[in-house]
Design a protein around this motif. Structure first.
Motif, short mmCIF file in Angstrom:
data_model
loop_
_atom_site.label_atom_id
_atom_site.label_comp_id
_atom_site.label_asym_id
_atom_site.label_seq_id
_atom_site.Cartn_x
_atom_site.Cartn_y
_atom_site.Cartn_z
N ASP A 10 1.00 -0.99 0.00
CA ASP A 10 0.37 -0.08 0.34
C ASP A 10 0.79 1.36 -0.27
O ASP A 10 1.83 1.45 0.67
N ASP A 11 0.34 2.44 -0.97
CA ASP A 11 2.14 3.50 -0.70
C ASP A 11 1.60 4.50 0.02
O ASP A 11 2.43 4.39 0.20
N TYR A 12 0.19 4.64 0.69
CA TYR A 12 0.58 4.75 2.45
C TYR A 12 1.02 4.50 3.27
O TYR A 12 1.62 5.26 4.25
N TYR A 13 0.90 2.98 2.96
CA TYR A 13 1.52 2.32 4.66
C TYR A 13 3.15 1.39 4.15
O TYR A 13 2.88 1.15 5.63
N PHE A 14 3.14 1.39 3.33
CA PHE A 14 4.40 0.65 3.44
C PHE A 14 5.72 0.88 4.52
O PHE A 14 6.07 0.04 4.57
N VAL A 15 5.67 2.37 4.53
CA VAL A 15 6.96 2.96 5.62
C VAL A 15 6.76 1.60 6.79
O VAL A 15 7.28 2.29 7.37
N PHE A 16 5.16 1.71 7.13
CA PHE A 16 5.40 1.22 8.44
C PHE A 16 5.12 -0.15 8.85
O PHE A 16 4.68 -0.66 9.88
N GLU A 17 5.85 -0.85 7.63
CA GLU A 17 6.00 -2.17 8.10
C GLU A 17 6.61 -2.49 9.26
O GLU A 17 6.00 -3.82 9.90
N ASP A 18 8.28 -2.25 9.71
CA ASP A 18 8.33 -2.82 10.95
C ASP A 18 7.12 -2.70 11.68
O ASP A 18 7.66 -3.29 12.66
N TYR A 19 6.80 -0.97 12.24
CA TYR A 19 5.83 -1.28 13.46
C TYR A 19 4.77 -2.08 13.22
O TYR A 19 4.12 -2.63 14.60
N LEU A 20 4.27 -2.31 12.08
CA LEU A 20 3.11 -3.56 12.00
C LEU A 20 3.63 -5.35 12.43
O LEU A 20 2.83 -5.27 13.35
N TYR A 21 5.24 -5.13 12.37
CA TYR A 21 4.96 -6.37 13.05
C TYR A 21 5.39 -6.46 14.71
O TYR A 21 5.07 -7.24 15.53
N GLN A 22 6.18 -5.52 15.02
CA GLN A 22 6.67 -5.07 16.26
C GLN A 22 4.81 -5.03 17.02
O GLN A 22 4.97 -5.64 18.35
N VAL A 23 3.92 -4.84 16.60
CA VAL A 23 2.70 -4.35 17.20
C VAL A 23 1.74 -6.09 17.45
O VAL A 23 1.43 -6.73 17.99
N LEU A 24 1.72 -6.38 15.95
CA LEU A 24 1.11 -8.23 15.93
C LEU A 24 1.49 -9.13 16.16
O LEU A 24 1.30 -9.70 16.69
N LEU A 25 3.09 -8.69 16.76
CA LEU A 25 3.70 -9.98 16.94
C LEU A 25 3.55 -10.06 18.51
O LEU A 25 2.53 -10.88 19.21
N CYS A 26 3.60 -9.14 19.06
CA CYS A 26 3.13 -8.49 20.38
C CYS A 26 1.79 -8.84 21.16
O CYS A 26 1.53 -9.53 21.58
N PHE A 27 0.40 -8.74 20.28
CA PHE A 27 -0.62 -8.38 20.04
C PHE A 27 -0.96 -10.19 20.46
O PHE A 27 -1.68 -10.82 21.21
N SER A 28 -0.15 -11.40 19.21
CA SER A 28 -0.98 -12.60 19.45
C SER A 28 -0.79 -12.96 21.03
O SER A 28 -0.64 -14.33 21.36
N ARG A 29 0.33 -12.28 21.98
CA ARG A 29 1.21 -13.03 23.08
C ARG A 29 0.49 -12.42 23.84
O ARG A 29 0.74 -12.93 25.45
N ASP A 30 -0.45 -11.60 23.81
CA ASP A 30 -1.34 -10.54 25.06
C ASP A 30 -2.06 -11.32 25.59
O ASP A 30 -3.46 -11.43 24.76
#
Lengths: 503, 241
Positions: free
Chosen positions: A283-303
């Motif tokens: 996505d043109d708007y969101y590709f820059v945030f790829e690293d943040y997305l992993y940091q959030v979603l991987l942690c989310f799965s463990r919460d």
């Protein structure tokens, strides 16, 4: 949230100047002056927004999750399908659902924690557990066994894809509920455009927003954002409404989740990677945030705190037994630890938030709160007015009632409108609208504490493109007319549809 | 007004009652209303296929469930709805001249605000004596009149009917009742510098202690965040049950 608040207050009360006889009044005064009264009010307000109204004591827990028995059953069958799909994937690929990470891998992951996007694991064998269109097929087949679902067309059958008789609002009711979106009330998204002098609305609105933030009042903030958030204040206002303060204990909790990610490797992680790579990274708007997305979603799965939302969600977290000890409760665990299996497009719930929050632990908490308040309703089967089933029926009913010719035409050419709008609503329009417009829409979701605005917007989009849609002759052509929503302005569309359409 | 003859001896299990046998009315026409005759509007005929199984009398698309009251005094009636839109309740009580008469104690309580849609269709309801139109003491029989004007539903009834006499409360949630009893009325603080009233102080301190205990008890269930079992989280397959 209650525990740290109470503890801090207890500590503050161990002071010699507090006398026993006036203890009650002293506590009340102390709460006011220290700002704790406001925090308690905000916490209570937050709980009232999230938890359902208390119902009769005789009502069992499953009734609170979902009052209608056939919906509970449908949700159970859907979950079973997902479990089967995940189990077969794990058997085919011969990968365990969860295992402890070897120490060298743990070190490696810790080192590249901030740049997980540079990793290019082989994800070709993984496939998403389900996509929105699979879910739509399930919703289309939802039937109330006590309803006259005759094959013959009659007044009892709905003309759209959804055939369950849930109560949905009509335009007069929506006008009342969304009264702050009226034509004679200032809106951000309309009255802050370049042609409108800022003295008319924008300046005053920003000034009021600053006051609301200074007062730190959740309820006032929720009322305020109904007219939209100024960009500079949005992050703080949303945090105030969601009651997120990013205290040291919250940062510590996030770090704990991060260490859980490092220690245990989950199959779900690969699904998350795949989803991010397929959706947000493209996505043109969101590709820059790829690293943040992993940091959030991987942690989310463990919460595991996310498990609390299952008390008021119709869904149930998947269960498993470790070490093959089937049926033995002391070895029972939830999988993933937060009980939520991501589907295709899940990462798009997080992506827009990356524009507002850059500190990972705060971004994480905001997303978690948005999920347990709103997003979980978009991928579970329930009769809740903000549940996806009600939203679909609301969309179809609005379209039928106010654009009957268009609805009839699209039905005739085999292009049921819900087939096109479903994916918009399931993702809360993330990835379909321009980001600034999406954030204006999500302002109203927070302001009204309801997802119904998604269905109204979907109908408004169809109304806007009605002329072109009347000329198409196939589903593919209809999809093409509605493929690109990135130029749409959300607030004028909503205002016109609700308040300026001749009924 | 037409009625449907009903074989006597039909029963519907009603939990929480002393006797499980209910007596319905034999081959006698059963008018829905006595005294002020009010005909319910006709919405569907007898062969519309709507029914609540073998347990009720059909009159003009309504259902009437009669039962010998298990308790002479009614404190609370609890039930689960199943697609009934309106509920009326009549009770049989001794009249002024010694004979028994039927009195309406609940008239057209709306259970489903929009009878064509699902709202309220499977909810739990509780009716308390202060909500009733008449006194519900010395009750010998009760009649539940269920109405569902919408033709879209196949069946409608009420389920899990329980009737509680006074003194026997319906199950409460785990909110300790003594917590609410300890709140004394608000009184302004004395400004005269006298010794504080020990009764007042002790009540207030007791309240504070009770609240602290409740919070402490809740904390025991607070999340710790562990999802593994003794450090192990090796999961192979998900369970279907």
């Amino acid at each position: 949230m209650c525990f740290p608040t109470w503890y801090s207050m207890e500590v503050s009360l161990h002071k010699p100047e507090i006398k026993l006889e006036s203890l009650k009044e002293d506590i009340k005064d102390f709460l006011k002056t220290s700002g704790w009264e406001k925090k308690l009010q905000n916490a209570v307000y937050s709980e009232l927004n999230v938890f359902p109204m208390p119902c009769h004591p005789a009502a069992p827990p499953e009734h609170i999750k979902e009052p209608l028995a056939y919906m509970r059953k449908a949700q159970g069958s859907w979950e079973k399908r997902i479990l089967k799909s995940l189990n077969s994937m794990c058997t085919e690929l011969n990968i365990p659902l969860a295992q402890k990470r070897p120490v060298n891998e743990q070190k490696e992951l810790l080192n590249k924690w901030n740049e997980m996007g540079t990793d290019e694991p082989d994800l070709s064998l993984f496939r998403p557990v389900y996509a929105p269109k699979d879910f739509l097929e399930v919703l289309m087949n939802l039937r109330n066994p006590n309803y006259e679902n005759g094959e013959q067309p009659s007044f009892k059958n709905h003309l759209g894809l959804i055939q369950v008789p849930l109560k949905v609002k009509d335009i007069p009711e929506l006008k009342e509920d969304f009264s702050e979106l009226g034509l004679n009330i200032g809106q951000l998204g309309i009255d802050d455009s370049a042609q409108v002098p800022p003295e008319l609305f924008e300046n005053e609105h920003i000034h009021v927003g600053q006051k609301v933030l200074a007062e730190q009042d959740s309820a006032a903030a929720q009322q305020y954002v109904r007219q939209g958030c100024p960009t500079a204040l949005r992050a703080d206002l949303w945090a105030l409404i969601l009651n997120i303060s990013n205290q040291p204990e919250d940062i510590l909790y996030y770090e704990q989740l991060k260490s859980n990610v490092i220690q245990h490797d989950l199959l779900v992680d690969s699904l998350i990677y795949k989803d991010v790579k397929l959706t947000a990274s493209n996505d043109d708007y969101y590709f820059v945030f790829e690293d943040y997305l992993y940091q959030v979603l991987l942690c989310f799965s463990r919460d595991t705190s996310v498990l609390e939302h299952f008390a008021y969600s119709s869904a149930t977290p998947p269960k498993s037994y470790i070490q093959g000890k089937l049926g033995m409760e002391e070895y029972a665990v939830f999988y993933p630890p937060n009980g939520v299996i991501p589907f295709h497009g899940f990462s798009m719930y997080v992506a827009p938030l990356c524009f507002l929050y850059h500190e990972p632990s705060k971004l994480y908490q905001i997303f978690r709160e948005m999920y347990v308040r709103f997003f979980f309703r978009l991928h579970s089967i329930s009769s809740h007015p903000s549940g996806i089933v009600s939203l679909c029926l609301l969309f179809e009913t609005l379209l039928q009632t106010h654009l009957p010719q268009l609805f009839y035409h699209l039905r005739e050419i085999g292009a049921q409108p819900l087939r096109i709008s479903f994916k918009w609503m399931v993702r809360a329009f993330s990835g379909y609208l321009a980001t600034d417009q999406l954030l204006l829409l999500w302002d109203r979701i927070l302001g009204y504490n309801s997802l119904e605005i998604l269905a109204v917007l979907a109908a408004a989009v169809f109304a806007f493109r009605a002329v072109n849609l009347m000329e198409v002759t196939s589903l593919a052509a209809a999809e093409a007319v509605l493929a690109d929503l990135s130029t749409l302005k959300v607030m004028p569309l909503l205002q016109i549809f609700l308040f300026a359409t001749v009924t | 007004m037409r009625s449907v003859p009903v074989p006597a001896g039909w029963g519907m299990p009603v939990r929480g009652c002393a006797s499980a046998v209910l007596v319905l009315y034999g081959d006698v026409p059963v008018p829905v209303w006595e005294g002020d005759c009010r005909c319910p509007s006709q919405c569907c005929g007898e062969d519309a296929g709507l029914g609540i199984g073998a347990d009720a009398v059909w009159i003009w698309g309504d259902a009437v469930v009669g039962l010998r009251s298990p308790v002479p005094q009614v404190q609370e009636i609890v039930f689960r709805n199943f697609y009934t839109a309106f509920l009326s309740v009549r009770v049989q009580r001794p009249g002024p001249s010694g004979s028994r008469r039927w009195v309406t104690c609940l008239r057209d309580l709306c259970l489903m605000p929009c009878p064509h849609t699902e709202e309220g269709s499977q909810d739990y309801f509780c009716l308390r004596r202060h909500q009733m139109l008449c006194d519900v003491d010395q009750v010998t029989a009760m009649r539940f009149i269920l109405r569902q004007p919408s033709p879209v539903w196949l069946h409608f009834t009420i389920e899990d009917l329980q009737i509680f006499p006074p003194g026997q409360k319906s199950p409460q949630k785990d909110f300790p009742s003594w917590l609410s009893q300890l709140t004394p009325p608000e009184q302004p603080v004395s400004l005269h510098g006298e010794l504080p009233d020990p009764e007042k102080v002790s009540t207030e301190v007791q309240q504070m202690w009770v609240l602290t205990e409740v919070i402490r008890a809740r904390q025991a269930a607070a999340r710790i965040g562990r999802f593994d079992v003794d450090g192990c989280y090796d999961v192979n397959l998900l369970s279907y049950t």
